[in-house]
Design a protein around this motif. Sequence first.
Motif, short mmCIF file in Angstrom:
data_model
loop_
_atom_site.label_atom_id
_atom_site.label_comp_id
_atom_site.label_asym_id
_atom_site.label_seq_id
_atom_site.Cartn_x
_atom_site.Cartn_y
_atom_site.Cartn_z
N LYS A 3 0.87 -1.17 0.00
CA LYS A 3 0.00 0.00 0.00
C LYS A 3 0.91 1.22 0.00
O LYS A 3 1.80 1.34 0.84
CB LYS A 3 -0.89 -0.01 1.24
CG LYS A 3 -1.81 1.17 1.34
CD LYS A 3 -2.66 1.06 2.59
CE LYS A 3 -3.57 2.24 2.73
NZ LYS A 3 -4.36 2.17 3.97
N LEU A 4 0.69 2.13 -0.92
CA LEU A 4 1.53 3.30 -1.08
C LEU A 4 0.71 4.55 -0.79
O LEU A 4 -0.37 4.73 -1.33
CB LEU A 4 2.07 3.36 -2.51
CG LEU A 4 3.02 4.46 -2.86
CD1 LEU A 4 4.32 4.30 -2.10
CD2 LEU A 4 3.29 4.45 -4.35
N LYS A 5 1.20 5.39 0.11
CA LYS A 5 0.49 6.60 0.50
C LYS A 5 1.45 7.78 0.40
O LYS A 5 2.60 7.68 0.80
CB LYS A 5 -0.03 6.45 1.92
CG LYS A 5 -0.94 7.53 2.38
CD LYS A 5 -1.50 7.20 3.75
CE LYS A 5 -2.47 8.24 4.21
NZ LYS A 5 -3.02 7.92 5.51
N LEU A 6 0.99 8.87 -0.15
CA LEU A 6 1.75 10.10 -0.31
C LEU A 6 2.87 9.98 -1.34
O LEU A 6 3.83 10.73 -1.30
CB LEU A 6 2.32 10.60 1.03
CG LEU A 6 1.29 10.91 2.11
CD1 LEU A 6 1.99 11.27 3.41
CD2 LEU A 6 0.37 12.01 1.69
N ILE A 33 4.99 3.38 2.87
CA ILE A 33 4.84 2.12 2.15
C ILE A 33 4.60 1.03 3.19
O ILE A 33 5.40 0.85 4.09
CB ILE A 33 6.08 1.80 1.30
CG1 ILE A 33 6.34 2.93 0.31
CG2 ILE A 33 5.90 0.47 0.58
CD1 ILE A 33 7.63 2.79 -0.45
N LYS A 34 3.47 0.33 3.07
CA LYS A 34 3.13 -0.74 4.01
C LYS A 34 2.93 -2.04 3.25
O LYS A 34 2.32 -2.06 2.19
CB LYS A 34 1.84 -0.41 4.77
CG LYS A 34 1.96 0.71 5.75
CD LYS A 34 0.67 0.87 6.52
CE LYS A 34 0.78 1.97 7.54
NZ LYS A 34 -0.46 2.15 8.30
N HIS A 35 3.44 -3.10 3.81
CA HIS A 35 3.22 -4.43 3.24
C HIS A 35 1.80 -4.87 3.59
O HIS A 35 1.37 -4.76 4.73
CB HIS A 35 4.24 -5.43 3.77
CG HIS A 35 4.06 -6.80 3.20
ND1 HIS A 35 4.39 -7.09 1.90
CD2 HIS A 35 3.59 -7.92 3.74
CE1 HIS A 35 4.13 -8.36 1.67
NE2 HIS A 35 3.64 -8.89 2.78
N VAL A 36 1.06 -5.34 2.61
CA VAL A 36 -0.32 -5.77 2.80
C VAL A 36 -0.41 -7.25 2.46
O VAL A 36 0.05 -7.68 1.40
CB VAL A 36 -1.28 -4.96 1.90
CG1 VAL A 36 -2.70 -5.44 2.06
CG2 VAL A 36 -1.16 -3.49 2.18
#
Length: 79
Positions: A3-6, A33-36
């Motif tokens: 998941k990518l934010k900003l 960046i978060k691993h989902v």
Amino acid sequence: MYKLKLGEIVNTISTIGKPLHKLYWVLDRETIIKHVQPSAELEKSLPPPTKLNITIFDRITQMFVNSNIEIDILAVVLH
């Protein structure tokens, strides 16, 4: 899956040579960046988009004279 934010997508600079892609990602220290974990569950579908109305500024005050409705101005178009 991530998941990518900003993150930001920008046009490729073509003055250096022939780019491989038209767009590229810019990731900086503000980017999250978060691993989902992939899931087999079905996701809820998004609601249909709301209808947007176009009006001129002179009409805005007349539209809500005797009302306590709150409006959001999403864009201003100059001609």
